[in-house]
Scaffold this active site. Structure first.
Site, mmCIF file in Angstrom:
data_model
loop_
_atom_site.group_PDB
_atom_site.id
_atom_site.type_symbol
_atom_site.label_atom_id
_atom_site.label_comp_id
_atom_site.label_asym_id
_atom_site.label_seq_id
_atom_site.Cartn_x
_atom_site.Cartn_y
_atom_site.Cartn_z
ATOM 1 N N ASP A 172 1.196 -1.258 0.064
ATOM 2 C CA ASP A 172 -0.280 0.008 -0.189
ATOM 3 C C ASP A 172 1.051 1.070 -0.286
ATOM 4 O O ASP A 172 1.877 1.196 -0.228
ATOM 5 C CB ASP A 172 -1.018 0.312 1.241
ATOM 6 C CG ASP A 172 -2.160 0.683 0.828
ATOM 7 O OD1 ASP A 172 -2.887 1.888 0.410
ATOM 8 O OD2 ASP A 172 -3.389 -0.101 1.016
ATOM 9 N N HIS B 78 -2.514 3.536 -4.474
ATOM 10 C CA HIS B 78 -2.140 3.200 -3.513
ATOM 11 C C HIS B 78 -0.316 2.572 -3.577
ATOM 12 O O HIS B 78 -0.349 1.905 -3.507
ATOM 13 C CB HIS B 78 -2.593 2.151 -3.044
ATOM 14 C CG HIS B 78 -3.618 2.302 -2.653
ATOM 15 N ND1 HIS B 78 -4.699 2.816 -0.943
ATOM 16 C CD2 HIS B 78 -4.925 2.209 -2.989
ATOM 17 C CE1 HIS B 78 -5.668 2.110 -0.424
ATOM 18 N NE2 HIS B 78 -6.834 2.110 -1.910
ATOM 19 N N GLU C 133 -10.017 2.510 -4.986
ATOM 20 C CA GLU C 133 -9.452 3.880 -4.331
ATOM 21 C C GLU C 133 -8.166 4.388 -5.388
ATOM 22 O O GLU C 133 -7.615 4.750 -4.492
ATOM 23 C CB GLU C 133 -8.975 4.000 -2.774
ATOM 24 C CG GLU C 133 -10.262 3.643 -1.806
ATOM 25 C CD GLU C 133 -9.907 3.886 -0.490
ATOM 26 O OE1 GLU C 133 -10.782 3.455 0.264
ATOM 27 O OE2 GLU C 133 -8.970 3.425 -0.176
#
Length: 530
Positions: free
Chosen positions: A157, A229, A293
């Site tokens: 991440d 990410h 995301e």
């Protein structure tokens, strides 16, 4: 914790399991491994007979105990392993402790059992906070006791890269650590602990973790979350980014605009990483590629990426992301693995039909994925995000939001009754997520997972919890005590587990769920969540 259906106690036997086993072969090895505290040797009484019945499913079994000993009939190695776990549950809590020359009576029972869902998972985020190999091996042992069989490891991440790469060494040399860590909520001014944090698993570690898990009927599902990410990756290889800009490994929570380029060098890079992961883990039927995301702004602002998108006949960055993820899924399929994605990747369209979707934003988007013919693993924030607080009490330790209780998990149904039969058939299981922004150590992992994961185990095995769940859970806690699990007591945290009075407040559940609901109903949404 799995209930024992159809227990018949009209038989009884005192079976000295310290000297009572006549078993051989792969199924027998599974039985021995499932009973690690018991010394199973051939003996004259209390025999354990294990055999295979191909008519049963791989994870199904029949367990009979009586005056002639113990009989296990299993569809495969996993079924024998789970039968032995059920046999162990018939014994006192003390049988979960190591002791010398101990023996226990076994009640007479007949059990026929098989799981409702093939995917019964736990997710652990090792990117935000790293947990050493020993903690993963211990977690696998705990999963095995509860008949959970998928360990999803979030290996990368913005805040860290957690696996060795011999092809790209800067990933573990540069991207596996950060100089400090934020100790604030998302909406508060930044505060930092100024303590370096890091760590990674060598490929040899990964091979050991994979073998240890397989022996206990657990499949490791590695996740390389892309194309967003990406701060940690771009700290080592900025040329793989959309802008060429170098990023630092992120030291705060939330996400960043860092995004990988979709150009061929990135696909080649990730394909090499997949080869290393699959080569180390061995049998790797699933690889999670994220897709959640993602902030696509830098793709749209890049002339090179825009031109490449046009050469593919694509009109938008959302279509380009779908193409990119499908290309990675194709590469995995060539290597014998299925891609798994978060639900944003599904709403972007273009997935391979065999891609598994995890609808974290709610079962509404999960139903859409199932209706489109994708297998679905139920992963909704409510009630399967275990980084949420277990009550609204101010005594609870730090959490991202309020409140997900044991009762909430127990009430969950992965395949809702109002779905069509075809949609329900696409639900292959359920999985709880433990994101680690506010989970800095193994003791907190125990507190957050257990006993909520006990409820998950029953839901994922049986399709839901049966009457009497609370009583069964209370009895099961004695086993966790014997094993040494630092779970959250049902009455609330121990004094040493309570929240520090100066820790920041949590995001209210109503606010977060409203935000997630809005994201779920916006097919184009790729914006950051709270």
């Amino acid at each position: 914790m799995i209930p024992h259906p159809a227990l018949h106690s009209d038989l009884s036997v005192s079976c000295d399991l310290a000297t009572g086993a006549t078993v051989s072969g792969d199924l027998a090895d599974a039985v021995r491994l499932a009973l690690p505290m018991l010394d199973l040797r051939p003996g004259d009484s209390g025999e354990i007979d294990v055999r295979q019945d191909a008519a049963l499913g791989e994870e199904a079994y029949r367990l009979t105990t009586g005056s002639r000993g113990v009989e296990i009939v299993a569809g495969g190695r996993a079924g024998a392993f789970y039968a032995a776990q059920s046999l162990h549950q018939l014994l006192p809590d003390a049988s979960y402790r190591f002791s010398e020359q101990a023996s226990w009576p076994v009640p007479g029972v007949r059990i026929e059992d098989a799981p409702r869902f093939p995917w019964r998972g736990l997710h652990l985020d090792v990117a935000r906070h790293f947990f050493p190999k020993r903690e993963l091996l211990r977690l696998i042992d705990l999963m095995a006791v509860h008949k959970l069989n998928r360990l999803h490891l979030h290996l990368v991440d913005d805040q860290g890269w957690r696996v060795e790469s011999r092809a790209y060494p800067p990933l573990h040399e540069v991207s596996s650590h950060r100089p400090r860590t934020a100790v604030h909520a998302h909406d508060e001014p930044a505060e930092y602990d100024d303590v370096p944090h890091g760590g990674y698993y060598t490929l040899d570690d990964l091979a050991e973790i994979g073998a240890y898990a397989r022996a206990r009927c657990v499949t490791v599902v590695p996740e390389i979350d892309v194309p967003g990410h990406a701060s940690a990756i771009l700290a080592a290889y900025p040329s793989l980014g959309a802008t060429g800009e170098r990023y630092d490994v992120l030291d705060r929570w939330g996400i960043s605009p860092a995004i990988l380029s979709p150009l061929p060098p990135t696909v080649e890079f990730l394909t090499t990483i997949f080869d290393e992961l699959i080569g180390a883990l061995g049998e790797t039927p699933y690889v999670h590629i994220g897709g959640d995301e993602v902030v696509l702004d830098h793709w749209g602002a890049s002339a090179e990426i825009t031109a490449y998108r046009g050469s593919l006949g694509l009109s938008t960055s959302v279509e380009l992301q779908a193409w990119f993820l499908r290309r990675l899924a194709d590469a995995l399929a060539e290597r014998g693995a299925r891609a798994v994605v978060w639900d944003e990747a599904f709403v972007g369209g273009g997935l391979r039909q065999d891609t598994i979707v995890m609808p974290w934003r709610g079962m509404g988007v999960g139903r859409r994925a199932a209706a489109a013919g994708h297998d679905v693993v139920a992963t909704p924030v409510f009630p399967l995000y275990f980084d949420y607080a277990e009550s609204g009490s101010p005594d609870e330790p730090r959490a991202i939001g309020d409140t997900i209780t044991v009762e909430d998990v127990a009430a969950f149904r992965p395949a809702p009754g109002d779905w069509t039969d075809d949609e329900r058939a696409r639900v292959v299981g359920a999985q709880a997520q433990l994101w680690s922004e506010r989970v800095p150590d193994a003791r907190t992992v125990d507190y957050k997972l257990w006993p909520r994961a006990c409820a998950l185990a029953e839901v994922a095995w049986s399709g839901g919890t049966a009457d009497g769940f609370t009583g069964r859970l209370e009895r099961h806690l004695g086993r966790l005590d014997a094993i040494g699990v630092e779970y959250r007591p049902l009455a609330g945290p121990h004094p040493w587990q309570r929240r520090h009075p100066h820790r920041p407040s949590r995001i209210p559940m109503s606010e977060r769920m409203a935000h997630i609901e809005a994201m779920t109903h916006d097919p184009e949404s790729t914006r950051p969540s709270l």
